[in-house]
Enzyme design. Structure first.
Site, PDB file in Angstrom:
ATOM      1  N   ARG A   1       0.812  -1.229   0.000  1.00  0.00           N
ATOM      2  CA  ARG A   1       0.000   0.000   0.000  1.00  0.00           C
ATOM      3  C   ARG A   1       0.839   1.270   0.000  1.00  0.00           C
ATOM      4  O   ARG A   1       0.351   2.333  -0.368  1.00  0.00           O
ATOM      5  CB  ARG A   1      -0.942  -0.011   1.198  1.00  0.00           C
ATOM      6  CG  ARG A   1      -1.968  -1.118   1.052  1.00  0.00           C
ATOM      7  CD  ARG A   1      -3.250  -0.783   1.706  1.00  0.00           C
ATOM      8  NE  ARG A   1      -4.245  -1.795   1.429  1.00  0.00           N
ATOM      9  CZ  ARG A   1      -5.294  -2.017   2.194  1.00  0.00           C
ATOM     10  NH1 ARG A   1      -5.483  -1.297   3.271  1.00  0.00           N
ATOM     11  NH2 ARG A   1      -6.163  -2.941   1.866  1.00  0.00           N
TER      12      ARG A   1
ATOM     13  N   ASP B   1     -15.314  10.158   8.087  1.00  0.00           N
ATOM     14  CA  ASP B   1     -14.256   9.163   7.885  1.00  0.00           C
ATOM     15  C   ASP B   1     -12.919   9.837   8.179  1.00  0.00           C
ATOM     16  O   ASP B   1     -12.770  11.048   7.975  1.00  0.00           O
ATOM     17  CB  ASP B   1     -14.275   8.640   6.442  1.00  0.00           C
ATOM     18  CG  ASP B   1     -13.580   7.291   6.303  1.00  0.00           C
ATOM     19  OD1 ASP B   1     -14.279   6.266   6.155  1.00  0.00           O
ATOM     20  OD2 ASP B   1     -12.332   7.254   6.365  1.00  0.00           O
TER      21      ASP B   1
HETATM   22  C1  LIG Z   1     -14.221  -1.018   5.262  1.00  0.00           C
HETATM   23  S1  LIG Z   1     -14.696   0.671   5.313  1.00  0.00           S
HETATM   24  C2  LIG Z   1     -16.377   0.525   5.849  1.00  0.00           C
HETATM   25  C3  LIG Z   1     -17.313   1.442   5.082  1.00  0.00           C
HETATM   26  C4  LIG Z   1     -18.777   1.310   5.443  1.00  0.00           C
HETATM   27  N1  LIG Z   1     -19.009   1.611   6.838  1.00  0.00           N
HETATM   28  C5  LIG Z   1     -19.301  -0.058   5.089  1.00  0.00           C
HETATM   29  O1  LIG Z   1     -19.511  -0.889   5.995  1.00  0.00           O
HETATM   30  O2  LIG Z   1     -19.499  -0.343   3.911  1.00  0.00           O
HETATM   31  C6  LIG Z   1     -13.860   1.227   6.797  1.00  0.00           C
HETATM   32  C7  LIG Z   1     -13.703   2.744   6.858  1.00  0.00           C
HETATM   33  O3  LIG Z   1     -13.318   3.110   8.191  1.00  0.00           O
HETATM   34  C8  LIG Z   1     -12.456   4.217   8.106  1.00  0.00           C
HETATM   35  N2  LIG Z   1     -11.675   4.341   9.349  1.00  0.00           N
HETATM   36  C9  LIG Z   1     -10.663   3.559   9.791  1.00  0.00           C
HETATM   37  N3  LIG Z   1     -10.170   4.026  10.949  1.00  0.00           N
HETATM   38  C10 LIG Z   1     -10.900   5.124  11.272  1.00  0.00           C
HETATM   39  C11 LIG Z   1     -10.871   6.051  12.359  1.00  0.00           C
HETATM   40  N4  LIG Z   1      -9.983   5.953  13.362  1.00  0.00           N
HETATM   41  N5  LIG Z   1     -11.768   7.065  12.357  1.00  0.00           N
HETATM   42  C12 LIG Z   1     -12.669   7.188  11.347  1.00  0.00           C
HETATM   43  N6  LIG Z   1     -12.736   6.350  10.294  1.00  0.00           N
HETATM   44  C13 LIG Z   1     -11.866   5.326  10.253  1.00  0.00           C
HETATM   45  C14 LIG Z   1     -11.610   3.911   6.878  1.00  0.00           C
HETATM   46  O4  LIG Z   1     -11.000   5.063   6.341  1.00  0.00           O
HETATM   47  C15 LIG Z   1     -12.621   3.261   5.934  1.00  0.00           C
HETATM   48  O5  LIG Z   1     -13.135   4.172   5.002  1.00  0.00           O
END
Ligand SMILES: C[S@@+](CC[C@H](N)C(=O)[O-])C[C@H]1O[C@@H](n2cnc3c(N)ncnc32)[C@H](O)[C@@H]1O
Length: 276
Positions: free
Chosen positions: A42, A148
């Site tokens: 990545r 996010d």
């Molecule tokens: C796999 S996606 C899930 C998207 C959506 N909630 C779904 O279930 O389809 C996980 C998201 O969590 C965000 N994320 C990870 N760590 C985070 C944090 N500490 N605070 C806010 N967002 C975070 C990532 O950037 C990513 O876009």
């Protein structure tokens, strides 16, 4: 039982370990040695974009004051943003068949929802579509905060533009009703997009959300965190919910002792706030 993954030590491990520690401190995302190959893959582009020679010099850059503007880029490169419209469809069915009718019966004029970890926007837009389909223009009006940590994915979400493949989990009717076709893809209609306010926000930091919420979606986000961070988040979510409010979590996630947090399990990965 899962066997531990044995991997040969690599001279670059120290740099991966330092980067993993930084990501953990910034975002709460846990990256053990089994994830070092993923970090390598990545960060390849970031290493070349920043003019670094290799992972060692990139880790060195991150450790200097001059490397601080690189931090959001690092987080953006590391986060997993997989999502799609109406993912885990039963949550949207609950929204349409239980949440909207309950708030309509309570004569509420607004539904306050939060999509926490919204990625490129499909989750909050699915919330908006589900609410609209359940109540048309007559029921409570949704105001949806979508947050996010990843600044780049929030810019993408704000653009509201999706490829034909990304809209494949929508029905033809939904695509017609809520999107228009452009040469660049399917663009969300203004009246739907207007219901969602996209903001960059770290779930582990301060939450700039004032009102109490009727609905929180936080799905497939905490799987990347350790247990302590997960428990702290469930508690904070519970505190932000209105009495009777709903919390939807990801299919592989679980709240160990919901009653202790004032929550009640009301179905698969669905909880309601029972008391303040
Ligand atoms: C796999 S996606 C899930 C998207 C959506 N909630 C779904 O279930 O389809 C996980 C998201 O969590 C965000 N994320 C990870 N760590 C985070 C944090 N500490 N605070 C806010 N967002 C975070 C990532 O950037 C990513 O876009």
């Amino acid at each position: 039982m899962n066997k531990p993954v044995i991997r040969a030590a690599d001279p670059d491990d120290i740099h991966y370990r330092n980067i993993a520690a930084l990501v953990y401190a910034e975002a709460g995302i846990v990256l053990g040695p089994e994830k070092f190959a993923l970090i390598r893959a990545r960060l390849r582009k970031r290493i070349s974009t920043t003019g670094c020679r290799d992972i060692a010099s990139y880790a060195g850059l991150l450790a200097t004051p001059a490397g601080q503007p690189e931090l959001p880029e690092l987080i953006s490169a590391i986060t997993t943003n997989v999502t799609h419209f109406f993912r885990e469809r039963r949550h949207f069915q609950t929204l349409a068949t239980e949440v909207v009718p309950a708030l309509r019966d309570a004569d509420r004029s607004e539904i306050h929802a939060w999509s926490a970890g919204c990625s490129s926007g499909q989750e909050p837009l699915s919330i908006a579509m589900a609410i609209h389909e359940a109540s048309g223009n007559m029921g409570p009006r949704p105001t949806i905060v979508a947050t996010d940590i990843d600044t780049k994915i929030i810019s993408r979400a704000r653009a509201g533009l999706y490829s034909p493949e990304e809209t494949s989990s929508l029905s033809a009717i939904q695509r017609e009703k809520y999107f228009h076709r452009t040469p660049d893809g399917f663009k969300v209609m203004e009246n739907l997009q207007r219901q969602v306010q996209f903001t960059t926000m770290n779930l582990l930091g301060h939450w700039n959300i004032r009102e109490k919420l009727d609905v929180i979606f936080c799905r497939n986000v905490v799987i990347y965190f350790d247990l302590q961070a997960q428990l702290a988040l469930w508690q904070r979510f519970s505190q932000r919910l209105m009495e009777g409010g709903w919390l939807f979590i990801g299919h592989s996630e679980r709240i160990p002792d919901p009653a202790k947090l004032g929550l009640e399990s009301v179905g698969n990965t669905t909880y309601r706030k029972i008391h303040g």
